[in-house]
Design a protein around this motif. Structure first.
Motif, PDB file in Angstrom:
ATOM      1  N   PHE A   1       0.857  -1.193   0.000  1.00  0.00           N
ATOM      2  CA  PHE A   1       0.000   0.000   0.000  1.00  0.00           C
ATOM      3  C   PHE A   1       0.890   1.238   0.000  1.00  0.00           C
ATOM      4  O   PHE A   1       1.764   1.358   0.856  1.00  0.00           O
TER       5      PHE A   1
ATOM      6  N   ASP B   1      -2.912  -3.502  -4.143  1.00  0.00           N
ATOM      7  CA  ASP B   1      -4.238  -2.958  -3.914  1.00  0.00           C
ATOM      8  C   ASP B   1      -4.665  -2.107  -5.106  1.00  0.00           C
ATOM      9  O   ASP B   1      -3.920  -1.232  -5.535  1.00  0.00           O
TER      10      ASP B   1
ATOM     11  N   ALA C   1      -7.431   0.542  -6.014  1.00  0.00           N
ATOM     12  CA  ALA C   1      -8.442   1.491  -5.545  1.00  0.00           C
ATOM     13  C   ALA C   1      -7.761   2.842  -5.641  1.00  0.00           C
ATOM     14  O   ALA C   1      -6.533   2.933  -5.580  1.00  0.00           O
TER      15      ALA C   1
ATOM     16  N   ASP D   1      -8.038   5.525  -3.585  1.00  0.00           N
ATOM     17  CA  ASP D   1      -7.913   6.366  -2.381  1.00  0.00           C
ATOM     18  C   ASP D   1      -6.488   6.806  -2.018  1.00  0.00           C
ATOM     19  O   ASP D   1      -6.320   7.900  -1.483  1.00  0.00           O
TER      20      ASP D   1
ATOM     21  N   ASP E   1     -12.346   6.053  -2.907  1.00  0.00           N
ATOM     22  CA  ASP E   1     -11.745   5.004  -3.735  1.00  0.00           C
ATOM     23  C   ASP E   1     -12.008   5.192  -5.225  1.00  0.00           C
ATOM     24  O   ASP E   1     -11.457   4.472  -6.056  1.00  0.00           O
TER      25      ASP E   1
ATOM     26  N   SER F   1      -9.895  -3.351  -4.077  1.00  0.00           N
ATOM     27  CA  SER F   1     -10.516  -3.144  -2.761  1.00  0.00           C
ATOM     28  C   SER F   1     -11.561  -2.041  -2.808  1.00  0.00           C
ATOM     29  O   SER F   1     -12.014  -1.558  -1.778  1.00  0.00           O
TER      30      SER F   1
ATOM     31  N   TYR G   1     -11.168   0.768   9.954  1.00  0.00           N
ATOM     32  CA  TYR G   1     -10.142   1.119   8.955  1.00  0.00           C
ATOM     33  C   TYR G   1      -9.335   2.367   9.302  1.00  0.00           C
ATOM     34  O   TYR G   1      -8.458   2.774   8.531  1.00  0.00           O
TER      35      TYR G   1
ATOM     36  N   PHE H   1      -5.404   2.462   9.087  1.00  0.00           N
ATOM     37  CA  PHE H   1      -4.952   2.290   7.703  1.00  0.00           C
ATOM     38  C   PHE H   1      -4.999   3.619   6.954  1.00  0.00           C
ATOM     39  O   PHE H   1      -4.090   3.966   6.204  1.00  0.00           O
ATOM     40  N   ARG H   2      -6.072   4.377   7.184  1.00  0.00           N
ATOM     41  CA  ARG H   2      -6.203   5.662   6.478  1.00  0.00           C
ATOM     42  C   ARG H   2      -5.114   6.627   6.931  1.00  0.00           C
ATOM     43  O   ARG H   2      -4.633   7.445   6.146  1.00  0.00           O
TER      44      ARG H   2
ATOM     45  N   LYS I   1     -17.814   5.943   3.077  1.00  0.00           N
ATOM     46  CA  LYS I   1     -17.767   5.081   1.891  1.00  0.00           C
ATOM     47  C   LYS I   1     -18.990   4.169   1.816  1.00  0.00           C
ATOM     48  O   LYS I   1     -18.960   3.113   1.205  1.00  0.00           O
TER      49      LYS I   1
ATOM     50  N   GLN J   1     -19.310   0.564  -0.019  1.00  0.00           N
ATOM     51  CA  GLN J   1     -18.968  -0.539   0.878  1.00  0.00           C
ATOM     52  C   GLN J   1     -20.242  -1.028   1.567  1.00  0.00           C
ATOM     53  O   GLN J   1     -21.244  -0.328   1.613  1.00  0.00           O
TER      54      GLN J   1
ATOM     55  N   TYR K   1      -9.187 -10.349   5.856  1.00  0.00           N
ATOM     56  CA  TYR K   1      -8.243  -9.278   6.192  1.00  0.00           C
ATOM     57  C   TYR K   1      -8.501  -8.877   7.642  1.00  0.00           C
ATOM     58  O   TYR K   1      -9.549  -8.320   7.948  1.00  0.00           O
TER      59      TYR K   1
ATOM     60  N   VAL L   1      -7.994  -6.326   9.797  1.00  0.00           N
ATOM     61  CA  VAL L   1      -7.637  -4.967   9.377  1.00  0.00           C
ATOM     62  C   VAL L   1      -6.961  -4.170  10.501  1.00  0.00           C
ATOM     63  O   VAL L   1      -6.835  -4.631  11.638  1.00  0.00           O
ATOM     64  N   SER L   2      -6.583  -2.946  10.121  1.00  0.00           N
ATOM     65  CA  SER L   2      -5.768  -2.105  11.004  1.00  0.00           C
ATOM     66  C   SER L   2      -6.391  -1.888  12.384  1.00  0.00           C
ATOM     67  O   SER L   2      -5.696  -1.957  13.399  1.00  0.00           O
TER      68      SER L   2
HETATM   69  C1  PBG Z   1      -9.043   1.252   0.593  1.00  0.00           C
HETATM   70  C2  PBG Z   1      -8.595   0.232   1.560  1.00  0.00           C
HETATM   71  C3  PBG Z   1      -8.869   0.300   2.921  1.00  0.00           C
HETATM   72  C4  PBG Z   1      -8.238  -0.794   3.511  1.00  0.00           C
HETATM   73  C5  PBG Z   1      -7.601  -1.528   2.501  1.00  0.00           C
HETATM   74  N1  PBG Z   1      -7.850  -0.888   1.289  1.00  0.00           N
HETATM   75  C6  PBG Z   1      -9.568   1.351   3.702  1.00  0.00           C
HETATM   76  C7  PBG Z   1     -10.837   1.896   3.244  1.00  0.00           C
HETATM   77  O1  PBG Z   1     -11.633   1.229   2.581  1.00  0.00           O
HETATM   78  O2  PBG Z   1     -11.065   3.052   3.566  1.00  0.00           O
HETATM   79  C8  PBG Z   1      -8.266  -1.067   4.985  1.00  0.00           C
HETATM   80  C9  PBG Z   1      -7.249  -1.965   5.527  1.00  0.00           C
HETATM   81  C10 PBG Z   1      -7.049  -1.828   6.995  1.00  0.00           C
HETATM   82  O3  PBG Z   1      -7.796  -1.129   7.717  1.00  0.00           O
HETATM   83  O4  PBG Z   1      -6.080  -2.442   7.480  1.00  0.00           O
HETATM   84  N2  PBG Z   1      -9.095   0.962  -0.702  1.00  0.00           N
END
Ligand code: PBG
Length: 310
Positions: A60, A102, A104, A106, A114, A150, A186, A189-190, A203, A207, A257, A259-260
């Motif tokens: 990423f 990835d 997308a 964003d 995205d 994604s 998320y 991650f952002r 989103k 989503q 996943y 996630v973060s």
């Molecule tokens: C965005 C994307 C996101 C994550 C992976 N790809 C965040 C979002 O959709 O805003 C999240 C991964 C994570 O939180 O570890 N394309």
């Protein structure tokens, strides 16, 4: 002897954040223990993954603000951070490590969404899919092994599959983020990709609603029909029921996943003395396997692989 599940490093995919510069490590405050690395350091992390038996890393980019734009055009630049990282890893390690990228917009847009927006700020599905196709081909040309969209736009898997075939990348696989929820997990991650402060709105128009399970199965069915090689459920632990339902319904490997925000919760719990970090890591990852995952994306990948080895 009667243990049903055995977690191994081969089950893990390690997400890594790439940043500009040389010999750079930038810690991410909301993801304690996780850093952004410059390309030279990403190559070292890839060597670490190989040594630990982790088969794949996920990249990423943290795109600099001055390379972001409304249309995310940096995503198609063959010399962008992502492509430079892919090429450096492949030059150093060849097929010894898989590289998942990835797809997308964003990390490249000034608005942190995205996709491409209309004048009212709504994401334009079909225009975005065309951009995602260009982004995917750009990554495949740089040497990516697995393309992982994604973005959750409709029809992007079919469009990307077709373009890969037409451009001589028929061996590149697609792991679709098929069931991706509009999640509160998320946030870190952002921060890591530098889009949190930029993101306007949410989103939720593309989503999924966390309240919906059947919809996830419809999304997965569509992505399989369009040519996905693997599907992913995201986030992980709160959605293991979805993993199990996908596993039982479809004949395709399903990944999850962690996630973060899930990583951050485990770290916060351990730091507060609420639980043992290593035990929390191995228990949660084993739960993913029990639910039916073929593999797990986790920021704990290297740590878990070390625990499993030692
Ligand atoms: C965005 C994307 C996101 C994550 C992976 N790809 C965040 C979002 O959709 O805003 C999240 C991964 C994570 O939180 O570890 N394309």
């Amino acid at each position: 002897m009667v243990r049903e599940q055995v977690l191994t490093p081969a089950d893990l995919i390690w997400p890594l954040f790439v940043t500009e510069g040389d010999a750079v490590e930038e810690p991410i405050a909301t993801l304690p223990g996780v850093s952004r690395w410059s390309v030279d350091q990403i190559v070292v992390r890839a060597a670490e993954a190989i040594e630990l038996g982790i088969p794949c890393i996920a990249l990423f980019p943290n795109t600099q603000a001055d390379r972001r734009s409304d249309d995310g055009a940096e995503a198609f630049n063959s010399d962008n951070l992502m492509c430079r990282a892919i090429r450096a890893i492949k030059t150093a390690h060849g097929d010894a490590i898989g590289v998942l990228t990835d797809v997308a917009l964003d990390p490249y847009t000034t608005h942190g969404q995205d996709g491409l927006l209309d004048d009212d700020g709504y994401v334009l599905n079909d225009e975005t899919v065309a951009a995602l196709v260009d982004q995917a081909i750009n990554q495949a040309a740089a040497g990516a092994d697995i393309i992982a969209p994604s973005d959750m736009m409709d029809g992007r898997i079919g469009a990307i599959r077709k373009a890969l075939e037409m451009n001589g990348h028929q061996n590149v696989q697609i792991m679709s983020y098929a069931a991706k929820y509009a999640s509160a997990f998320y946030g870190p991650f952002r921060d890591a990709v530098g889009s949190r402060g930029l993101l306007k709105g949410d989103k939720k128009t593309y989503q999924m609603d966390p309240a919906n399970g059947d919809e996830a199965l419809r999304e997965v069915a569509m992505d399989i029909a369009e040519g996905a090689d693997y599907v992913m459920v995201k986030p992980g632990l709160p959605y293991l029921d979805i993993v199990r339902r996908v596993r039982e319904r479809f004949d395709i490997p399903v990944f999850a996943y962690q996630v973060s925000g899930e990583y951050a919760m485990i770290e916060a719990a351990a730091a507060a003395g609420a639980g043992d970090r290593d035990a929390l890591v191995l228990e949660t990852l084993t739960a993913f396997k029990r639910a039916g995952c073929s593999g797990i994306l986790t920021y704990h990948a290297a740590h878990a692989a070390r625990l499993l080895r030692d």
